[in-house]
Scaffold this motif. Structure first.
Motif, mmCIF file in Angstrom:
data_model
loop_
_atom_site.group_PDB
_atom_site.id
_atom_site.type_symbol
_atom_site.label_atom_id
_atom_site.label_comp_id
_atom_site.label_asym_id
_atom_site.label_seq_id
_atom_site.Cartn_x
_atom_site.Cartn_y
_atom_site.Cartn_z
ATOM 1 N N TRP A 57 0.862 -1.179 0.000
ATOM 2 C CA TRP A 57 0.000 0.000 0.000
ATOM 3 C C TRP A 57 0.900 1.231 0.000
ATOM 4 N N PHE A 62 1.943 -4.401 3.801
ATOM 5 C CA PHE A 62 1.027 -4.421 4.934
ATOM 6 C C PHE A 62 1.153 -5.753 5.661
ATOM 7 N N ARG A 63 1.608 -5.689 6.909
ATOM 8 C CA ARG A 63 1.745 -6.855 7.779
ATOM 9 C C ARG A 63 2.644 -7.924 7.156
ATOM 10 N N LYS A 301 -4.248 2.472 7.317
ATOM 11 C CA LYS A 301 -3.197 2.148 6.339
ATOM 12 C C LYS A 301 -2.614 3.421 5.745
ATOM 13 N N HIS A 306 0.960 -0.691 10.430
ATOM 14 C CA HIS A 306 1.407 -2.024 10.002
ATOM 15 C C HIS A 306 2.089 -1.995 8.625
ATOM 16 N N ILE A 307 2.559 -0.837 8.198
ATOM 17 C CA ILE A 307 3.200 -0.713 6.885
ATOM 18 C C ILE A 307 4.718 -0.773 7.040
#
Length: 320
Positions: A57, A62-63, A301, A306-307
């Motif tokens: 993203w 992400f994660r 996001k 979590h990026i």
């Protein structure tokens, strides 16, 4: 005033630049259209493989570490070896994403059993193979479908593969039940099937975890399903928003009377379900809890929650 579902309208097929899609295979990067695996690879012949899919993203994963945790646990469970350390995997995936130039992408990575050794069916003697691809991130269902919500059905003649036969916690490509049920759903005028386990409890949908709002609390099946990272994400957000959420047994009659329902997946976060077997879920539109969860997901996001920026991960180390 009711909150409006915020759908990322740019993540459409029309906007996707597939000319940037790449693959890492056989030690090198090639355009995706040129990537090949041997036709006798046991991953292709017998679904003897595992895989995972992480999305990026705005140029960041992400994660990523959660997806790597699940991939490596699946490899261990299926006795597969990707031939790289965890750190090497992170570097390889980040390099592939950087080279594509795609800010919003799906990064698929897999480990297959590889080719059988002639004269034996001993899987331990095969040399396992790893490959990865990067493609534009396209919503699992286009924006207007998300605003309408999916129309689901619970087919009673196709049960989910028992966990005792194929452990769904180890991400796998044994999708015979999903494909059969999907054809049945489409033939009956529905968008997606929600499969039941052999004991009659709700299991999962093809590539989706199932979540229902029942008596004011979110519930998602706790057994016989993939441990979805997107479902975990929505439950984390729910906790922060003061919405009760738990994993547990979910029966079809509970799903049928749910105030709201949605499916979770990497490509979309969540996807509202607005009809089940022809009957509306709640008011027959994406509900307020579903809307708040999805809107919070995208807002977080956008703020970097979590990026892991691909640029923060070092390039792969050169092999001698």
């Amino acid at each position: 005033m009711a909150e409006t579902l915020q759908v990322p309208d740019h993540l459409t097929v029309a906007n996707a630049d597939f000319s940037r899609a790449l693959a890492w295979i056989d030690g090198g990067v090639v355009p995706l259209a040129e990537a090949r695996i041997p036709v006798r690879d046991l991953g292709l012949m017998y679904a003897d493989m595992t895989y995972d899919v992480v999305h990026s993203w705005r140029g960041g994963f992400f994660r990523l570490d959660d997806h790597l945790d699940r991939f490596l646990a699946s490899c261990a469970g299926l006795r597969l070896d990707p031939g790289m350390t965890r750190d090497a995997l992170r570097r390889r995936l980040a390099e592939l994403l950087r080279r594509s130039g795609l800010p919003d992408a799906l990064v698929y990575f897999a480990c297959t059993r590889g080719l059988a050794v002639p004269g034996t069916r001993d899987p331990a003697r095969s040399r396992n193979a790893f490959f990865a691809t990067v493609t534009p991130l396209v919503l699992r269902g286009q924006p207007e479908e998300m605003r309408r919500g999916l129309h689901a059905t619970l087919p009673r003649d196709v049960a989910r593969i028992p966990a005792e036969s194929v452990n769904p916690v180890w991400k796998n490509s044994h999708w015979g039940d999903f494909i059969r049920a999907t054809f049945a759903a489409k033939d009956s005028g529905h968008d997606v099937p929600v499969l039941l386990a052999a004991d009659g409890a709700v299991a999962e949908a093809p590539g989706f975890n199932v979540v229902a709002l029942v008596d004011g609390a979110l519930v998602s099946p706790d057994r016989g399903v993939l441990e979805g990272i997107s479902c975990r994400t929505m439950f984390e957000i729910a906790r922060d928003l003061g919405i009760p959420a738990r994993y547990g047994r979910l029966m079809p009659e509970e799903l049928a009377r749910a105030e709201e329902a949605f499916l979770t997946a990497t490509s979309c976060g969540l996807f509202p379900v607005t009809r089940i077997d022809g009957r509306p879920v709640g008011a027959g539109v994406p509900g307020p809890v579903t809307t708040r969860l999805l809107n919070t997901y995208y807002a977080r996001k956008n703020a970097g929650w979590h990026i892991t920026p691909a640029t923060s991960i070092p390039p792969p180390e050169e092999t001698p």
